[in-house]
Design a protein around this motif. Structure first.
Motif, short mmCIF file in Angstrom:
data_model
loop_
_atom_site.label_atom_id
_atom_site.label_comp_id
_atom_site.label_asym_id
_atom_site.label_seq_id
_atom_site.Cartn_x
_atom_site.Cartn_y
_atom_site.Cartn_z
N GLY A 136 0.81 -1.22 0.00
CA GLY A 136 0.00 0.00 0.00
C GLY A 136 0.84 1.26 0.00
N VAL A 137 1.94 1.24 0.75
CA VAL A 137 2.83 2.41 0.79
C VAL A 137 3.45 2.66 -0.58
CG1 VAL A 137 4.98 3.29 1.75
CG2 VAL A 137 3.30 2.23 3.25
N LEU A 138 3.87 1.59 -1.26
CA LEU A 138 4.48 1.74 -2.58
C LEU A 138 3.52 2.40 -3.57
CD1 LEU A 138 6.41 -1.64 -2.88
CD2 LEU A 138 7.41 0.63 -2.78
N ALA A 139 2.25 1.99 -3.52
CA ALA A 139 1.26 2.58 -4.42
C ALA A 139 1.06 4.07 -4.12
CB ALA A 139 -0.06 1.83 -4.31
N ARG A 140 1.04 4.41 -2.85
CA ARG A 140 0.81 5.81 -2.48
C ARG A 140 2.04 6.67 -2.75
NH1 ARG A 140 -1.94 5.38 3.39
NH2 ARG A 140 -1.68 7.64 3.30
N ILE A 141 3.24 6.07 -2.70
CA ILE A 141 4.44 6.83 -3.05
C ILE A 141 4.39 7.25 -4.51
CG2 ILE A 141 6.94 6.62 -3.39
CD1 ILE A 141 7.10 5.04 -0.85
N GLY A 142 3.85 6.37 -5.37
CA GLY A 142 3.71 6.73 -6.78
C GLY A 142 2.84 7.96 -6.96
N ASN A 143 1.72 8.03 -6.24
CA ASN A 143 0.86 9.22 -6.32
C ASN A 143 1.57 10.45 -5.79
OD1 ASN A 143 -1.28 7.76 -7.40
ND2 ASN A 143 -2.14 7.27 -5.40
N LEU A 144 2.37 10.24 -4.74
CA LEU A 144 3.10 11.37 -4.15
C LEU A 144 4.11 11.93 -5.15
CD1 LEU A 144 2.73 12.49 -1.28
CD2 LEU A 144 4.80 11.30 -0.62
N ASP A 145 4.75 11.03 -5.89
CA ASP A 145 5.74 11.45 -6.89
C ASP A 145 5.06 12.17 -8.05
OD1 ASP A 145 8.11 11.81 -8.17
OD2 ASP A 145 8.32 9.75 -8.85
N LYS A 146 3.93 11.63 -8.51
CA LYS A 146 3.22 12.24 -9.63
C LYS A 146 2.65 13.62 -9.27
CE LYS A 146 1.84 7.78 -11.61
NZ LYS A 146 0.69 6.89 -11.90
N ALA A 147 2.37 13.82 -7.98
CA ALA A 147 1.79 15.10 -7.56
C ALA A 147 2.79 16.25 -7.60
CB ALA A 147 1.21 14.97 -6.15
N LEU A 148 4.08 15.94 -7.70
CA LEU A 148 5.08 17.00 -7.68
C LEU A 148 5.00 17.89 -8.92
CD1 LEU A 148 8.20 15.14 -6.23
CD2 LEU A 148 6.75 16.83 -5.10
N GLN A 149 4.70 17.28 -10.06
CA GLN A 149 4.65 18.07 -11.30
C GLN A 149 3.52 19.10 -11.27
OE1 GLN A 149 4.44 15.73 -14.85
NE2 GLN A 149 4.61 17.47 -16.22
N PRO A 150 2.28 18.72 -10.88
CA PRO A 150 1.25 19.76 -10.77
C PRO A 150 1.58 20.83 -9.73
CG PRO A 150 0.24 17.58 -10.84
CD PRO A 150 1.71 17.37 -10.69
N LEU A 151 2.21 20.42 -8.63
CA LEU A 151 2.58 21.41 -7.61
C LEU A 151 3.65 22.36 -8.14
CD1 LEU A 151 2.67 19.19 -4.38
CD2 LEU A 151 0.94 20.86 -5.04
N ALA A 152 4.60 21.82 -8.93
CA ALA A 152 5.63 22.69 -9.51
C ALA A 152 5.02 23.68 -10.48
CB ALA A 152 6.69 21.83 -10.20
N MET A 153 4.03 23.24 -11.24
CA MET A 153 3.37 24.13 -12.20
C MET A 153 2.51 25.18 -11.50
SD MET A 153 2.26 21.33 -15.09
CE MET A 153 1.48 22.60 -16.10
N SER A 154 2.11 24.88 -10.25
CA SER A 154 1.27 25.83 -9.51
C SER A 154 2.08 26.91 -8.80
CB SER A 154 0.41 25.09 -8.49
OG SER A 154 1.22 24.47 -7.51
N GLY A 155 3.42 26.86 -8.93
CA GLY A 155 4.23 27.94 -8.37
C GLY A 155 5.22 27.51 -7.31
N MET A 156 5.41 26.22 -7.08
CA MET A 156 6.38 25.77 -6.09
C MET A 156 7.80 26.06 -6.59
SD MET A 156 6.66 22.07 -4.16
CE MET A 156 6.84 21.17 -5.70
N SER A 157 8.66 26.53 -5.70
CA SER A 157 10.01 26.91 -6.09
C SER A 157 10.82 25.68 -6.51
CB SER A 157 10.72 27.63 -4.95
OG SER A 157 10.90 26.76 -3.84
N GLU A 158 11.89 25.94 -7.27
CA GLU A 158 12.73 24.84 -7.75
C GLU A 158 13.45 24.15 -6.61
OE1 GLU A 158 16.41 24.13 -10.93
OE2 GLU A 158 15.41 26.08 -10.77
N GLY A 159 13.88 24.93 -5.61
CA GLY A 159 14.55 24.32 -4.46
C GLY A 159 13.62 23.43 -3.66
N GLU A 160 12.38 23.87 -3.46
CA GLU A 160 11.41 23.06 -2.73
C GLU A 160 11.05 21.80 -3.52
OE1 GLU A 160 8.75 21.95 0.33
OE2 GLU A 160 10.48 23.32 0.22
N LEU A 161 10.98 21.93 -4.84
CA LEU A 161 10.71 20.76 -5.68
C LEU A 161 11.82 19.72 -5.54
CD1 LEU A 161 9.09 19.28 -7.88
CD2 LEU A 161 10.35 20.62 -9.57
#
Length: 365
Positions: free
Chosen positions: A184-209
């Motif tokens: 279950g953790v492995l599946a949720r880590i995949g979602n966590l990784d995929k969520a970084l791209q939308p967050l980066a496009m929404s204005g998250m800084s490069e260092g935080e990314l």
């Protein structure tokens, strides 16, 4: 499971006129990642209390505010009465959530009353769409996954303890629980990784990314190590860790100090112990190593060795870069020296010409 519910608040209420005039209370439910709101009437609280008492054969730890007979002098719009009822209903829900006995909050009636989204395994549904994450909920999900990994470690330690006691069936059950949680953790880590791209496009800084990308990578590394541990049999792990002489060393019992003194005699000429330069201090138990067995200690050692190797690789890269910078600076300095030499030669040549011209001018004059 309602243990994922962090807090419940009833902050306001309002009057509605359909189908007839009545008061509804706004309930704010906060979980690890999700939060939602819903409206409930007092009569629904009363029905919940009756159902919980009936299904669990015992009354909840707190009573709901009593009903009032409204009159001309005390109407449904009495602000004091409504505020007392709001506070009482909030206290009622919090008492159920905070009760030591979970029989009331685990009941289906309570889950339906709070509108808890329940999955097939009885756990709160997590956001499956990476776009649903925000900056704060992403961190909440990361913390939740870290807690799940600690649960996996707990199951592994429990498995090993049961194996030592000879309870093979229970040990196998704990191992299966660890594998299930890890999947279950492995599946949720995949979602966590995929969520970084939308967050980066929404204005998250490069260092935080980059920081959050590293956090996901560390979670994956931990999962990979735990996967190797849960798939290795207990006996094989022991053999790999301690070698063939493990069983003999395990049964070895240290002699009491009194027997050692009687056998060796008291050393009256012994000097007081002094610190010897370069001598290693005896190993000490720490909070990190105390809950671990041999397999866990071996895994921790391998993890620390891997981290040290990574740090050495980073240091090597930095030193290589410093060397390249030093060589570049040295080449630049050499070039500047050559240019200064050329300039000095040119100055000498021009000086010679000026002297010759001056002599010719003196002859003409």
């Amino acid at each position: 499971m309602t243990t994922a519910i962090q807090a419940v608040f009833i902050r306001s209420y309002e009057e509605r006129t359909s189908p007839k005039s009545h008061i509804v209370y706004k309930i704010d439910v906060q979980a690890h990642v999700q939060s939602w709101q819903l409206w409930r009437r007092y009569s629904e609280f009363d029905d919940l209390h009756t159902e919980l008492t009936k299904s669990t054969k015992s009354a909840p730890p707190c009573n709901i505010p009593p009903k009032h007979s409204f009159s001309m002098l005390r109407s449904r719009k009495d602000a004091k009465l409504l505020e007392e009822r709001r506070a009482g209903l909030e206290e009622y829900l919090r008492a159920i959530l905070g009760a030591k006995d979970s029989v009331w909050r685990d009941s289906q009636a309570f889950k339906e009353f709070l509108g808890i989204p329940v999955g097939r395994q009885g756990t709160l549904l997590q956001p499956s769409d990476p776009a649903q994450f925000t900056l704060s909920t992403w961190l909440d999900e990361h913390s939740e996954l870290q807690a799940r990994l600690r649960d996996v470690w707990s199951d592994i330690n429990k498995r090993d303890a049961l194996s030592d006691q000879g309870d093979i069936a229970a040990s196998h059950k704990s191992n299966l629980a660890a594998k299930s949680k890890l999947a279950g953790v492995l599946a949720r880590i995949g979602n966590l990784d995929k969520a970084l791209q939308p967050l980066a496009m929404s204005g998250m800084s490069e260092g935080e990314l980059q920081r959050r990308t590293d956090m996901v990578a560390r979670l994956r590394d931990d999962c990979e190590k735990l996967t190797r541990i849960v798939t290795v049999a207990r006996q094989a792990a022991r053999a790999a860790t301690a070698g063939p002489s493990y069983s003999a060393a395990e049964n070895r019992v240290a002699a009491p100090e009194s027997d050692r003194a009687a056998l060796l005699g008291a050393n009256t000429f012994a000097r007081p112990a002094r610190r010897v330069f370069g001598a290693s201090s005896p190993p000490k138990e720490t909070e990190t190593t105390r809950p671990l067995d041999n397999t866990g200690l071996y895994s921790l050692q391998q993890q620390q060795i891997t981290q040290q190797d990574d740090q050495l690789s980073q240091l090597t890269t930095i030193l290589r870069r410093q060397r390249q910078l030093g060589e570049a600076v040295g080449a630049e300095v050499g070039l500047q020296i050559e240019m200064l030499d050329d300039l000095s030669n040119e100055v000498d040549r021009v000086g010679g010409k000026l002297s010759s011209t001056k002599q010719k001018l003196n002859k003409l004059s």
